[in-house]
Write a protein that holds these residues in place. Structure first.
Motif, PDB file in Angstrom:
ATOM      1  N   LYS A  62       1.833  17.905 -12.871  1.00 27.56           N
ATOM      2  CA  LYS A  62       1.911  19.320 -12.502  1.00 27.56           C
ATOM      3  C   LYS A  62       3.135  19.979 -13.127  1.00 27.56           C
ATOM      4  O   LYS A  62       3.065  21.106 -13.608  1.00 27.56           O
ATOM      5  CB  LYS A  62       1.953  19.472 -10.993  1.00 27.56           C
ATOM      6  N   VAL A  63       4.271  19.288 -13.116  1.00 24.28           N
ATOM      7  CA  VAL A  63       5.505  19.850 -13.660  1.00 24.28           C
ATOM      8  C   VAL A  63       5.369  20.099 -15.153  1.00 24.28           C
ATOM      9  O   VAL A  63       5.750  21.152 -15.657  1.00 24.28           O
ATOM     10  CB  VAL A  63       6.702  18.920 -13.356  1.00 24.28           C
ATOM     11  N   VAL A  64       4.826  19.132 -15.879  1.00 24.76           N
ATOM     12  CA  VAL A  64       4.659  19.291 -17.319  1.00 24.76           C
ATOM     13  C   VAL A  64       3.687  20.423 -17.625  1.00 24.76           C
ATOM     14  O   VAL A  64       3.865  21.164 -18.593  1.00 24.76           O
ATOM     15  CB  VAL A  64       4.197  17.953 -17.961  1.00 24.76           C
ATOM     16  N   GLY A  65       2.678  20.615 -16.792  1.00 23.42           N
ATOM     17  CA  GLY A  65       1.686  21.652 -17.023  1.00 23.42           C
ATOM     18  C   GLY A  65       2.213  23.062 -16.852  1.00 23.42           C
ATOM     19  O   GLY A  65       1.732  23.983 -17.502  1.00 23.42           O
ATOM     20  N   ILE A  66       3.205  23.291 -15.994  1.00 26.73           N
ATOM     21  CA  ILE A  66       3.662  24.651 -15.734  1.00 26.73           C
ATOM     22  C   ILE A  66       4.858  25.072 -16.571  1.00 26.73           C
ATOM     23  O   ILE A  66       5.177  26.244 -16.644  1.00 26.73           O
ATOM     24  CB  ILE A  66       3.990  24.853 -14.237  1.00 26.73           C
ATOM     25  N   ASN A  72       0.831  -1.210   0.000  1.00 33.78           N
ATOM     26  CA  ASN A  72       0.000   0.000   0.000  1.00 33.78           C
ATOM     27  C   ASN A  72       0.861   1.255   0.000  1.00 33.78           C
ATOM     28  O   ASN A  72       0.521   2.255  -0.631  1.00 33.78           O
ATOM     29  CB  ASN A  72      -0.950   0.008   1.190  1.00 33.78           C
ATOM     30  N   LEU A  73       1.968   1.216   0.723  1.00 28.76           N
ATOM     31  CA  LEU A  73       2.885   2.345   0.774  1.00 28.76           C
ATOM     32  C   LEU A  73       3.495   2.611  -0.596  1.00 28.76           C
ATOM     33  O   LEU A  73       3.568   3.760  -1.040  1.00 28.76           O
ATOM     34  CB  LEU A  73       3.985   2.085   1.803  1.00 28.76           C
ATOM     35  N   THR A  74       3.911   1.568  -1.301  1.00 32.38           N
ATOM     36  CA  THR A  74       4.515   1.761  -2.619  1.00 32.38           C
ATOM     37  C   THR A  74       3.485   2.251  -3.634  1.00 32.38           C
ATOM     38  O   THR A  74       3.808   3.071  -4.492  1.00 32.38           O
ATOM     39  CB  THR A  74       5.158   0.458  -3.126  1.00 32.38           C
ATOM     40  N   GLU A  75       2.250   1.792  -3.527  1.00 30.31           N
ATOM     41  CA  GLU A  75       1.203   2.262  -4.430  1.00 30.31           C
ATOM     42  C   GLU A  75       0.927   3.745  -4.209  1.00 30.31           C
ATOM     43  O   GLU A  75       0.768   4.510  -5.159  1.00 30.31           O
ATOM     44  CB  GLU A  75      -0.072   1.453  -4.216  1.00 30.31           C
ATOM     45  N   SER A  76       0.897   4.171  -2.968  1.00 31.93           N
ATOM     46  CA  SER A  76       0.665   5.576  -2.644  1.00 31.93           C
ATOM     47  C   SER A  76       1.808   6.445  -3.171  1.00 31.93           C
ATOM     48  O   SER A  76       1.567   7.525  -3.724  1.00 31.93           O
ATOM     49  CB  SER A  76       0.534   5.733  -1.132  1.00 31.93           C
ATOM     50  N   ALA A  77       3.032   5.993  -3.021  1.00 27.28           N
ATOM     51  CA  ALA A  77       4.189   6.758  -3.500  1.00 27.28           C
ATOM     52  C   ALA A  77       4.163   6.888  -5.017  1.00 27.28           C
ATOM     53  O   ALA A  77       4.471   7.952  -5.564  1.00 27.28           O
ATOM     54  CB  ALA A  77       5.476   6.092  -3.048  1.00 27.28           C
ATOM     55  N   ALA A  78       3.775   5.833  -5.715  1.00 27.22           N
ATOM     56  CA  ALA A  78       3.700   5.889  -7.181  1.00 27.22           C
ATOM     57  C   ALA A  78       2.628   6.870  -7.630  1.00 27.22           C
ATOM     58  O   ALA A  78       2.833   7.636  -8.583  1.00 27.22           O
ATOM     59  CB  ALA A  78       3.427   4.499  -7.736  1.00 27.22           C
ATOM     60  N   THR A  79       1.495   6.882  -6.973  1.00 29.35           N
ATOM     61  CA  THR A  79       0.403   7.799  -7.327  1.00 29.35           C
ATOM     62  C   THR A  79       0.829   9.253  -7.125  1.00 29.35           C
ATOM     63  O   THR A  79       0.566  10.109  -7.969  1.00 29.35           O
ATOM     64  CB  THR A  79      -0.845   7.488  -6.489  1.00 29.35           C
ATOM     65  N   GLN A  80       1.498   9.539  -6.027  1.00 26.35           N
ATOM     66  CA  GLN A  80       1.950  10.898  -5.761  1.00 26.35           C
ATOM     67  C   GLN A  80       2.995  11.343  -6.771  1.00 26.35           C
ATOM     68  O   GLN A  80       3.009  12.495  -7.201  1.00 26.35           O
ATOM     69  CB  GLN A  80       2.506  11.000  -4.346  1.00 26.35           C
ATOM     70  N   THR A  81       3.874  10.443  -7.176  1.00 29.88           N
ATOM     71  CA  THR A  81       4.905  10.781  -8.151  1.00 29.88           C
ATOM     72  C   THR A  81       4.285  11.114  -9.500  1.00 29.88           C
ATOM     73  O   THR A  81       4.691  12.070 -10.162  1.00 29.88           O
ATOM     74  CB  THR A  81       5.897   9.610  -8.296  1.00 29.88           C
ATOM     75  N   LEU A  82       3.292  10.341  -9.926  1.00 28.89           N
ATOM     76  CA  LEU A  82       2.644  10.612 -11.207  1.00 28.89           C
ATOM     77  C   LEU A  82       1.882  11.932 -11.192  1.00 28.89           C
ATOM     78  O   LEU A  82       1.883  12.661 -12.182  1.00 28.89           O
ATOM     79  CB  LEU A  82       1.717   9.457 -11.581  1.00 28.89           C
ATOM     80  N   LEU A 128       2.669  14.553  -9.413  1.00 31.69           N
ATOM     81  CA  LEU A 128       3.696  15.593  -9.447  1.00 31.69           C
ATOM     82  C   LEU A 128       4.213  15.781 -10.865  1.00 31.69           C
ATOM     83  O   LEU A 128       4.422  16.911 -11.307  1.00 31.69           O
ATOM     84  CB  LEU A 128       4.849  15.231  -8.502  1.00 31.69           C
ATOM     85  N   ALA A 129       4.395  14.698 -11.589  1.00 33.27           N
ATOM     86  CA  ALA A 129       4.873  14.789 -12.970  1.00 33.27           C
ATOM     87  C   ALA A 129       3.873  15.538 -13.840  1.00 33.27           C
ATOM     88  O   ALA A 129       4.267  16.348 -14.691  1.00 33.27           O
ATOM     89  CB  ALA A 129       5.129  13.394 -13.529  1.00 33.27           C
TER      90      ALA A 129
END
Length: 99
Positions: free
Chosen positions: A77-81, A62-72, A74-75
């Motif tokens: 948001k970065v591409v959008g700005i 569950n921890l790794t799934e949450s980290a992957a979701t947050q990373t995606l 963030l990516a």
């Protein structure tokens, strides 16, 4: 109507260059982090096998799934700005492939 192509080309060039550098550096960083995480997880499983610790695998996954979701997210948001977002994505792909 006067179109300023130098500004458009400049944004695309900067976006592509930043994307390439980011992709290249990110791939190198990911390789290092994954190697360290792999060594850590293997050591945890070895300690579990020896009976020193117990691991709650459901919580770990569950921890790794949450980290992957947050990373995606963030990516996205970065591409959008970034200016030249399309050029950034292409440059990122090329840099990631090269790294």
């Amino acid at each position: 109507m006067d179109v300023n192509f130098s500004g458009i080309i400049g944004d695309m060039g900067v976006g592509g260059l930043v994307g390439f550098i980011t992709g290249y550096a990110l791939k190198k960083f990911i390789k290092l982090v994954l190697a360290l995480i792999g060594a850590y997880v293997l050591s945890l499983f070895w300690l579990q096998q020896k009976g020193v610790i117990t691991i709650n695998t459901d919580a770990l996954f569950n921890l790794t799934e949450s980290a992957a979701t947050q990373t995606l997210s963030l990516a996205d948001k970065v591409v959008g700005i970034l200016p030249g977002g399309g050029a950034f994505v292409v440059g990122f792909y090329l840099g990631f492939h090269k790294g």
